[in-house]
Design a protein around this motif. Sequence first.
Motif, PDB file in Angstrom:
ATOM      1  N   ALA A  26       0.902  -1.138  -0.093  1.00 56.02           N
ATOM      2  CA  ALA A  26      -0.022  -0.027   0.031  1.00 56.02           C
ATOM      3  C   ALA A  26       0.718   1.402   0.006  1.00 56.02           C
ATOM      4  O   ALA A  26       0.398   2.390  -0.308  1.00 56.02           O
ATOM      5  CB  ALA A  26      -0.936   0.046   1.216  1.00 56.02           C
ATOM      6  N   CYS A  27       2.108   1.046   0.503  1.00 54.38           N
ATOM      7  CA  CYS A  27       2.798   2.370   0.495  1.00 54.38           C
ATOM      8  C   CYS A  27       3.179   3.113  -0.721  1.00 54.38           C
ATOM      9  O   CYS A  27       3.531   2.522  -1.579  1.00 54.38           O
ATOM     10  CB  CYS A  27       4.237   2.002   1.362  1.00 54.38           C
ATOM     11  SG  CYS A  27       5.295   3.480   1.447  1.00 54.38           S
ATOM     12  N   PRO A  28       2.802   4.356  -1.018  1.00 52.65           N
ATOM     13  CA  PRO A  28       3.068   4.820  -2.336  1.00 52.65           C
ATOM     14  C   PRO A  28       4.396   5.574  -2.507  1.00 52.65           C
ATOM     15  O   PRO A  28       4.869   5.708  -3.765  1.00 52.65           O
ATOM     16  CB  PRO A  28       1.990   6.091  -2.278  1.00 52.65           C
ATOM     17  CG  PRO A  28       1.891   6.605  -0.864  1.00 52.65           C
ATOM     18  CD  PRO A  28       2.201   5.180  -0.160  1.00 52.65           C
ATOM     19  N   THR A  29       5.196   5.353  -1.617  1.00 51.87           N
ATOM     20  CA  THR A  29       6.499   6.032  -1.767  1.00 51.87           C
ATOM     21  C   THR A  29       7.704   4.934  -1.732  1.00 51.87           C
ATOM     22  O   THR A  29       8.970   5.341  -2.046  1.00 51.87           O
ATOM     23  CB  THR A  29       6.777   7.018  -0.666  1.00 51.87           C
ATOM     24  OG1 THR A  29       7.217   6.579   0.498  1.00 51.87           O
ATOM     25  CG2 THR A  29       5.888   8.128  -0.483  1.00 51.87           C
ATOM     26  N   GLY A  30       7.618   3.619  -1.278  1.00 50.92           N
ATOM     27  CA  GLY A  30       8.315   2.707  -1.110  1.00 50.92           C
ATOM     28  C   GLY A  30       9.056   2.830   0.287  1.00 50.92           C
ATOM     29  O   GLY A  30      10.202   2.148   0.528  1.00 50.92           O
ATOM     30  N   LEU A  47      12.093   8.260   3.490  1.00 47.93           N
ATOM     31  CA  LEU A  47      10.998   8.051   2.165  1.00 47.93           C
ATOM     32  C   LEU A  47       9.609   8.204   2.681  1.00 47.93           C
ATOM     33  O   LEU A  47       9.045   8.622   1.802  1.00 47.93           O
ATOM     34  CB  LEU A  47      11.283   6.735   1.495  1.00 47.93           C
ATOM     35  CG  LEU A  47      12.708   6.213   0.888  1.00 47.93           C
ATOM     36  CD1 LEU A  47      12.669   5.090   0.311  1.00 47.93           C
ATOM     37  CD2 LEU A  47      12.824   7.352  -0.185  1.00 47.93           C
ATOM     38  N   CYS A  48       9.553   7.985   4.012  1.00 44.24           N
ATOM     39  CA  CYS A  48       8.021   8.188   4.461  1.00 44.24           C
ATOM     40  C   CYS A  48       7.517   9.725   4.563  1.00 44.24           C
ATOM     41  O   CYS A  48       8.311  10.721   4.905  1.00 44.24           O
ATOM     42  CB  CYS A  48       8.085   7.796   5.971  1.00 44.24           C
ATOM     43  SG  CYS A  48       6.286   7.880   6.640  1.00 44.24           S
ATOM     44  N   VAL A  49       6.427   9.768   3.969  1.00 44.14           N
ATOM     45  CA  VAL A  49       5.828  11.257   3.700  1.00 44.14           C
ATOM     46  C   VAL A  49       4.622  11.438   4.780  1.00 44.14           C
ATOM     47  O   VAL A  49       3.860  12.290   4.687  1.00 44.14           O
ATOM     48  CB  VAL A  49       5.392  11.667   2.220  1.00 44.14           C
ATOM     49  CG1 VAL A  49       6.444  11.783   1.395  1.00 44.14           C
ATOM     50  CG2 VAL A  49       4.195  10.725   1.768  1.00 44.14           C
ATOM     51  N   GLY A  50       4.472  10.536   5.551  1.00 45.83           N
ATOM     52  CA  GLY A  50       3.534  10.409   6.524  1.00 45.83           C
ATOM     53  C   GLY A  50       1.910  10.580   5.894  1.00 45.83           C
ATOM     54  O   GLY A  50       1.040  11.020   6.822  1.00 45.83           O
ATOM     55  N   CYS A  51       1.815   9.875   4.993  1.00 43.48           N
ATOM     56  CA  CYS A  51       0.466   9.665   4.521  1.00 43.48           C
ATOM     57  C   CYS A  51      -0.362   8.698   5.128  1.00 43.48           C
ATOM     58  O   CYS A  51      -1.842   8.770   5.115  1.00 43.48           O
ATOM     59  CB  CYS A  51       0.460   9.207   3.061  1.00 43.48           C
ATOM     60  SG  CYS A  51       1.015   7.428   2.813  1.00 43.48           S
ATOM     61  N   LYS A  52       0.011   7.858   6.124  1.00 43.73           N
ATOM     62  CA  LYS A  52      -0.561   7.002   6.841  1.00 43.73           C
ATOM     63  C   LYS A  52      -1.584   5.913   5.990  1.00 43.73           C
ATOM     64  O   LYS A  52      -2.365   5.163   6.661  1.00 43.73           O
ATOM     65  CB  LYS A  52      -1.785   7.737   7.861  1.00 43.73           C
ATOM     66  CG  LYS A  52      -1.201   8.807   8.466  1.00 43.73           C
ATOM     67  CD  LYS A  52      -2.189   9.642   9.482  1.00 43.73           C
ATOM     68  CE  LYS A  52      -1.571  10.511  10.330  1.00 43.73           C
ATOM     69  NZ  LYS A  52      -2.830  11.358  11.094  1.00 43.73           N
ATOM     70  N   THR A  53      -1.019   5.655   4.969  1.00 42.81           N
ATOM     71  CA  THR A  53      -1.859   4.593   3.957  1.00 42.81           C
ATOM     72  C   THR A  53      -1.452   3.189   4.715  1.00 42.81           C
ATOM     73  O   THR A  53      -2.413   2.203   4.599  1.00 42.81           O
ATOM     74  CB  THR A  53      -1.196   4.552   2.511  1.00 42.81           C
ATOM     75  OG1 THR A  53      -1.589   5.802   2.035  1.00 42.81           O
ATOM     76  CG2 THR A  53      -2.056   3.548   1.871  1.00 42.81           C
ATOM     77  N   CYS A  54      -0.390   3.079   5.197  1.00 38.76           N
ATOM     78  CA  CYS A  54       0.012   1.727   5.988  1.00 38.76           C
ATOM     79  C   CYS A  54      -0.687   1.513   6.988  1.00 38.76           C
ATOM     80  O   CYS A  54      -0.971   0.456   7.367  1.00 38.76           O
ATOM     81  CB  CYS A  54       1.445   1.739   6.157  1.00 38.76           C
ATOM     82  SG  CYS A  54       1.913   3.051   7.314  1.00 38.76           S
ATOM     83  N   ILE A  55      -1.255   2.375   7.844  1.00 39.78           N
ATOM     84  CA  ILE A  55      -2.035   2.245   8.942  1.00 39.78           C
ATOM     85  C   ILE A  55      -3.413   1.516   8.470  1.00 39.78           C
ATOM     86  O   ILE A  55      -3.705   0.890   9.147  1.00 39.78           O
ATOM     87  CB  ILE A  55      -1.966   3.682   9.802  1.00 39.78           C
ATOM     88  CG1 ILE A  55      -0.985   4.061  10.261  1.00 39.78           C
ATOM     89  CG2 ILE A  55      -3.137   3.292  10.802  1.00 39.78           C
ATOM     90  CD1 ILE A  55      -0.856   5.468  10.908  1.00 39.78           C
ATOM     91  N   LYS A  71       5.848  11.004  11.286  1.00 35.65           N
ATOM     92  CA  LYS A  71       5.974   9.815  10.196  1.00 35.65           C
ATOM     93  C   LYS A  71       5.424   8.662  10.883  1.00 35.65           C
ATOM     94  O   LYS A  71       4.842   8.726  12.298  1.00 35.65           O
ATOM     95  CB  LYS A  71       7.313   9.483  10.085  1.00 35.65           C
ATOM     96  CG  LYS A  71       8.023  10.900   8.953  1.00 35.65           C
ATOM     97  CD  LYS A  71       9.396  10.438   8.862  1.00 35.65           C
ATOM     98  CE  LYS A  71      10.164  11.893   8.214  1.00 35.65           C
ATOM     99  NZ  LYS A  71       9.706  12.079   6.901  1.00 35.65           N
ATOM    100  N   VAL A  72       5.249   7.278  10.335  1.00 40.69           N
ATOM    101  CA  VAL A  72       4.782   6.257  11.049  1.00 40.69           C
ATOM    102  C   VAL A  72       6.076   5.500  11.558  1.00 40.69           C
ATOM    103  O   VAL A  72       7.278   5.439  10.804  1.00 40.69           O
ATOM    104  CB  VAL A  72       4.245   5.192   9.905  1.00 40.69           C
ATOM    105  CG1 VAL A  72       4.169   3.823  10.088  1.00 40.69           C
ATOM    106  CG2 VAL A  72       2.607   5.860   9.478  1.00 40.69           C
ATOM    107  N   VAL A  73       5.689   4.914  12.706  1.00 41.70           N
ATOM    108  CA  VAL A  73       6.701   4.171  13.189  1.00 41.70           C
ATOM    109  C   VAL A  73       6.137   2.723  13.472  1.00 41.70           C
ATOM    110  O   VAL A  73       5.026   2.604  13.693  1.00 41.70           O
ATOM    111  CB  VAL A  73       7.105   4.610  14.619  1.00 41.70           C
ATOM    112  CG1 VAL A  73       7.994   5.918  14.591  1.00 41.70           C
ATOM    113  CG2 VAL A  73       5.934   4.684  15.584  1.00 41.70           C
TER     114      VAL A  73
HETATM  115  S1  SF4 Z   1       2.946   6.900   6.073  1.00 38.98           S
HETATM  116 FE1  SF4 Z   1       3.114   4.338   5.669  1.00 38.98          FE
HETATM  117  S2  SF4 Z   1       2.544   4.519   3.593  1.00 38.98           S
HETATM  118 FE2  SF4 Z   1       2.655   6.376   3.749  1.00 38.98          FE
HETATM  119  S3  SF4 Z   1       4.862   7.027   2.961  1.00 38.98           S
HETATM  120 FE3  SF4 Z   1       5.121   6.392   5.377  1.00 38.98          FE
HETATM  121  S4  SF4 Z   1       5.493   3.959   5.474  1.00 38.98           S
HETATM  122 FE4  SF4 Z   1       4.567   4.587   3.517  1.00 38.98          FE
END
Ligand code: SF4
Length: 98
Positions: A26-30, A47-55, A71-73
Amino acid sequence: MVGGLPRAAYIFMPCFHCENPWCVAACPTGAMQQRTSDGIVFVDHNLCVGCKTCISACPWGAPQWSPEIGKVVKCDYCMDRVDQGLEPACVTTCTTTV
Ligand code: SF4
Ligand code: SF4
């Protein structure tokens, strides 16, 4: 109630480092990646842009939002320790480890 005391229970839901991880797909940025050498799933914070898609993608609620860094951890299986031949920190402190 157990012995007159309230019974507390919870389910520990860590990252399972899935064989085919939904979060990585699901992560759009890798940023969410899986190591080919051992399958550890981790976040590259560069690389994480904090979009939260992975959550949203993880069925187990493993990726967590960190407002401090925006960002996500998540558990990375202590891969820095693993790379030094050490066990993950949770393994070394688990009280029921046999
Ligand atoms: S928040 Fe999750 S899905 Fe979004 S860029 Fe970071 S690791 Fe990838
Ligand atoms: S974050 Fe969720 S989907 Fe990704 S590897 Fe861990 S348990 Fe699987």
